[in-house]
Scaffold this active site. Structure first.
Site, PDB file in Angstrom:
ATOM      1  N   CYS A 139      42.774  21.859 -44.670  1.00  0.00           N
ATOM      2  CA  CYS A 139      41.553  22.365 -44.008  1.00  0.00           C
ATOM      3  C   CYS A 139      41.799  22.767 -42.550  1.00  0.00           C
ATOM      4  O   CYS A 139      40.920  23.340 -41.908  1.00  0.00           O
ATOM      5  CB  CYS A 139      40.450  21.321 -44.083  1.00  0.00           C
ATOM      6  SG  CYS A 139      40.156  20.734 -45.755  1.00  0.00           S
ATOM      7  N   HIS A 199      35.218  22.156 -38.596  1.00  0.00           N
ATOM      8  CA  HIS A 199      35.380  22.231 -40.050  1.00  0.00           C
ATOM      9  C   HIS A 199      34.137  21.636 -40.707  1.00  0.00           C
ATOM     10  O   HIS A 199      33.678  20.549 -40.342  1.00  0.00           O
ATOM     11  CB  HIS A 199      36.640  21.442 -40.435  1.00  0.00           C
ATOM     12  CG  HIS A 199      36.828  21.308 -41.898  1.00  0.00           C
ATOM     13  ND1 HIS A 199      36.629  22.347 -42.779  1.00  0.00           N
ATOM     14  CD2 HIS A 199      37.210  20.241 -42.659  1.00  0.00           C
ATOM     15  CE1 HIS A 199      36.867  21.925 -44.003  1.00  0.00           C
ATOM     16  NE2 HIS A 199      37.220  20.659 -43.953  1.00  0.00           N
ATOM     17  N   ASN A 229      32.273  21.907 -48.446  1.00  0.00           N
ATOM     18  CA  ASN A 229      33.537  21.990 -47.716  1.00  0.00           C
ATOM     19  C   ASN A 229      34.422  23.041 -48.400  1.00  0.00           C
ATOM     20  O   ASN A 229      34.877  22.830 -49.521  1.00  0.00           O
ATOM     21  CB  ASN A 229      34.193  20.602 -47.746  1.00  0.00           C
ATOM     22  CG  ASN A 229      35.553  20.558 -47.087  1.00  0.00           C
ATOM     23  OD1 ASN A 229      36.171  21.583 -46.827  1.00  0.00           O
ATOM     24  ND2 ASN A 229      36.041  19.353 -46.832  1.00  0.00           N
TER      25      ASN A 229
HETATM   26  N1  COA Z   1      26.645   9.882 -55.784  1.00  0.00           N
HETATM   27  C1  COA Z   1      26.137   8.639 -55.808  1.00  0.00           C
HETATM   28  N2  COA Z   1      26.829   7.545 -55.414  1.00  0.00           N
HETATM   29  C2  COA Z   1      28.083   7.732 -55.009  1.00  0.00           C
HETATM   30  C3  COA Z   1      28.691   9.001 -54.964  1.00  0.00           C
HETATM   31  C4  COA Z   1      27.924  10.100 -55.386  1.00  0.00           C
HETATM   32  N3  COA Z   1      28.388  11.353 -55.392  1.00  0.00           N
HETATM   33  N4  COA Z   1      29.948   8.885 -54.491  1.00  0.00           N
HETATM   34  C5  COA Z   1      30.141   7.585 -54.243  1.00  0.00           C
HETATM   35  N5  COA Z   1      29.012   6.880 -54.571  1.00  0.00           N
HETATM   36  C6  COA Z   1      28.779   5.446 -54.439  1.00  0.00           C
HETATM   37  C7  COA Z   1      30.062   4.648 -54.412  1.00  0.00           C
HETATM   38  O1  COA Z   1      30.498   4.388 -55.732  1.00  0.00           O
HETATM   39  C8  COA Z   1      29.616   3.421 -53.688  1.00  0.00           C
HETATM   40  O2  COA Z   1      28.935   2.588 -54.582  1.00  0.00           O
HETATM   41  P1  COA Z   1      29.103   0.981 -54.508  1.00  0.00           P
HETATM   42  O3  COA Z   1      28.596   0.604 -53.151  1.00  0.00           O
HETATM   43  O4  COA Z   1      28.246   0.515 -55.638  1.00  0.00           O
HETATM   44  O5  COA Z   1      30.564   0.731 -54.690  1.00  0.00           O
HETATM   45  C9  COA Z   1      28.613   3.909 -52.667  1.00  0.00           C
HETATM   46  O6  COA Z   1      28.164   5.191 -53.179  1.00  0.00           O
HETATM   47  C10 COA Z   1      29.159   4.089 -51.286  1.00  0.00           C
HETATM   48  O7  COA Z   1      30.379   4.810 -51.387  1.00  0.00           O
HETATM   49  P2  COA Z   1      31.246   5.139 -50.129  1.00  0.00           P
HETATM   50  O8  COA Z   1      32.478   5.874 -50.568  1.00  0.00           O
HETATM   51  O9  COA Z   1      31.403   3.904 -49.282  1.00  0.00           O
HETATM   52  O10 COA Z   1      30.252   6.156 -49.344  1.00  0.00           O
HETATM   53  P3  COA Z   1      30.429   6.769 -47.925  1.00  0.00           P
HETATM   54  O11 COA Z   1      29.211   6.505 -47.145  1.00  0.00           O
HETATM   55  O12 COA Z   1      31.767   6.488 -47.330  1.00  0.00           O
HETATM   56  O13 COA Z   1      30.398   8.318 -48.261  1.00  0.00           O
HETATM   57  C11 COA Z   1      31.790  10.231 -48.510  1.00  0.00           C
HETATM   58  C12 COA Z   1      31.402   8.886 -49.085  1.00  0.00           C
HETATM   59  C13 COA Z   1      32.882  10.815 -49.403  1.00  0.00           C
HETATM   60  C14 COA Z   1      30.586  11.129 -48.498  1.00  0.00           C
HETATM   61  C15 COA Z   1      32.298  10.026 -47.058  1.00  0.00           C
HETATM   62  O14 COA Z   1      33.245   8.995 -47.022  1.00  0.00           O
HETATM   63  C16 COA Z   1      32.929  11.271 -46.512  1.00  0.00           C
HETATM   64  O15 COA Z   1      32.285  12.300 -46.398  1.00  0.00           O
HETATM   65  N6  COA Z   1      34.191  11.178 -46.097  1.00  0.00           N
HETATM   66  C17 COA Z   1      34.894  12.351 -45.601  1.00  0.00           C
HETATM   67  C18 COA Z   1      35.384  13.148 -46.769  1.00  0.00           C
HETATM   68  C19 COA Z   1      35.848  14.505 -46.367  1.00  0.00           C
HETATM   69  O16 COA Z   1      35.268  15.137 -45.527  1.00  0.00           O
HETATM   70  N7  COA Z   1      36.928  14.955 -47.014  1.00  0.00           N
HETATM   71  C20 COA Z   1      37.480  16.229 -46.798  1.00  0.00           C
HETATM   72  C21 COA Z   1      38.097  16.315 -45.461  1.00  0.00           C
HETATM   73  S1  COA Z   1      38.880  17.821 -45.232  1.00  0.00           S
END
Ligand code: COA
Length: 314
Positions: free
Chosen positions: A116, A241, A271
Site C-alpha cells: 500500500c 492511505h 482499502n
Molecule cells: N464483522 C463482525 N465481527 C468481526 C469482524 C467482522 N467483519 N471481524 C472481526 N470481528 C470480531 C472478531 O472476531 C472479534 O470477536 P471476539 O471479540 O468475539 O473475538 C471482535 O470482532 C474484535 O475483533 P478485533 O480484530 O479485535 O477488532 P478490531 O477493533 O481490531 O478491528 C480491524 C479489526 C481489522 C478493523 C482493525 O484491526 C484494523 O482496521 N486494522 C488495520 C487493518 C488494515 O488497515 N490493514 C491494511 C493495511 S494496508
C-alpha cells in the site's frame, strides 16, 4: 543547466469498477454486519471488478491522467505501475500500459511492489529517473484487483479491501518535493503467499497493522515536515492511505490537526492498496479541493511492513 529537483503532479486520473459491494452484501456471505464494519473501519461499500483485468483499470486511469495533464505522450520518459496483483507474472502491467497508450519505446517501463506504500515509492522513483532522462514526464499508476486475493470466508480481511486504479503524470519542477520511504522486513503481519495447489489469500493481524500505522504515520509526517521546513499548521491537505477511518483520526489527533484537513473516501472504496492515494487525489481535484500552490503531505503504509510519504506542492 541545473536540473530541477522538485516534482510536480500535472494530471491525475482514476478508474473505479462499476460493481458496488455494500456491507449488507457482505453480511450475506460472512458473519458480519454494516454496523460493525462501519464503526470499526468507516467503510460502507467497496467496488469489485467483474470482467476488468488489472491492466484495463491501469490503462483507463492513465489515459484520464494524461488527458488531465494535457501533455504530449511522446515526451513520457518513464512508466511505473505499483501493484501487488498484476494480471501476469510477466509481462508487467506497465509494459501492457506502454503498448496500449503507444508510449515511447526508449523509456523504462516496469511494475513495483511495496504494497500500500507503492504509489509513494513510484513518485520518488519517477523523480530519480526523470533526473537522468532527456524526456520531460513520467506516468505513475497504482492499480489493484484485491478481490482476486481475498478469502471471502475470512471476515477479518474480506470486508476491508476494494478494487480500483489511480494515476498521475509528473514532471521535474521548482516546486519542492521530499520523500520518506522505509521498510521493516516484517513477513507475518500482512501476507499473501504462494502455496502449492491452494488459492492465494491475504491474511493479516489487524490489530498489529493498526498499531504499526498509528505509530509510523505521524513519524513519517514529522520527518516530512522537518525536511520541507513546512509545519503541520501550514499544510493545506493531508492525504493518507485509505485503510481505516480510525487510523486517520488517531493520526490527526497525534499531529494536533483538525480532521477537516484529512481527505477521506474509504467509505466508498474501502482499502484499494497502492491505488488509494491517487484515487483520492483524483477525487479531490474533481471536487475542486485542490488549488494551485497547495501544500500537501501524503503517506502510505502496508505489508512489508513498508511506509512511504511525500511532501508536495500542487
Ligand atoms: N464483522 C463482525 N465481527 C468481526 C469482524 C467482522 N467483519 N471481524 C472481526 N470481528 C470480531 C472478531 O472476531 C472479534 O470477536 P471476539 O471479540 O468475539 O473475538 C471482535 O470482532 C474484535 O475483533 P478485533 O480484530 O479485535 O477488532 P478490531 O477493533 O481490531 O478491528 C480491524 C479489526 C481489522 C478493523 C482493525 O484491526 C484494523 O482496521 N486494522 C488495520 C487493518 C488494515 O488497515 N490493514 C491494511 C493495511 S494496508
Amino acid at each position: 543547466m541545473l536540473v530541477k529537483d522538485g516534482l510536480k503532479i500535472l494530471g491525475v486520473g482514476s478508474y473505479i469498477p462499476p460493481k458496488v459491494v455494500t456491507n449488507d452484501d457482505l453480511s450475506k456471505i460472512v458473519d458480519t454486519n454494516d454496523e460493525w464494519i462501519s464503526t470499526r473501519t468507516g467503510i460502507r461499500q467497496r467496488h469489485f471488478v467483474e470482467n476488468e483485468r488489472n491492466q484495463d483499470m491501469a490503462i483507463a486511469a492513465a489515459k484520464m491522467a494524461l488527458e488531465d495533464s494535457g501533455i504530449d505522450k511522446n515526451l513520457v520518459g518513464a512508466c511505473i505501475v505499483a501493484t501487488i496483483c498484476p494480471d501476469n507474472v510477466t509481462p508487467s502491467v506497465a509494459c501492457s500500459l506502454q503498448k496500449e497508450l503507444e508510449l515511447p519505446t526508449d523509456i523504462p517501463c516496469f511494475d513495483i511492489n511495496a504494497a500500500c506504500s507503492a504509489f509513494m515509492y513510484g513518485l520518488s522513483i519517477a523523480r530519480g529517473l526523470l533526473m537522468q532522462s532527456d524526456k520531460k514526464y513520467a506516468i505513475v499508476v497504482g492499480t489493484e484487483v484485491l478481490s482476486r486475493i481475498l478469502n471471502m470466508e475470512d471476515r477479518g480481511t474480506c470486508i476491508l479491501f476494494g478494487d480500483g486504479a489511480g494515476a498521475a503524470v509528473v514532471e521535474l519542477s521548482d516546486n519542492k518535493f521530499y520523500s520518506v520511504l522505509g521498510s521493516k522486513g516484517e513477513e507475518d503481519v500482512i501476507r499473501c503467499i504462494n502455496k502449492d495447489d491452494e488459492r492465494r489469500y491475504v491474511t493479516m493481524n489487524g490489530s498489529d497493522v493498526f498499531k504499526f500505522a498509528v505509530l509510523t504515520v505521524p513519524k513519517v509526517l514529522k520527518e516530512l515536515s522537518d525536511k520541507s521546513g513546512v509545519t503541520f499548521d501550514e499544510i493545506d491537505a493531508f492525504v493518507l492511505h485509505q485503510a481505516n477511518k480510525r487510523i486517520i483520526e488517531a493520526v490527526a489527533k497525534k499531529c494536533k490537526q483538525d480532521m477537516s484537513k484529512f481527505f477521506i473516501n474509504l467509505d466508498k472504496y474501502g482499502n484499494t492498496s497502492s491505488a488509494s492515494i491517487p484515487i483520492a487525489l483524483t477525487e479531490m481535484k474533481q471536487n475542486g479541493l485542490i488549488k494551485p500552490g497547495m501544500k500537501m503531505l501524503c503517506v502510505g503504509f502496508g505489508a512489508g511492513l513498508t511506509w512511504g510519504g511525500v511532501y508536495l506542492e500542487w
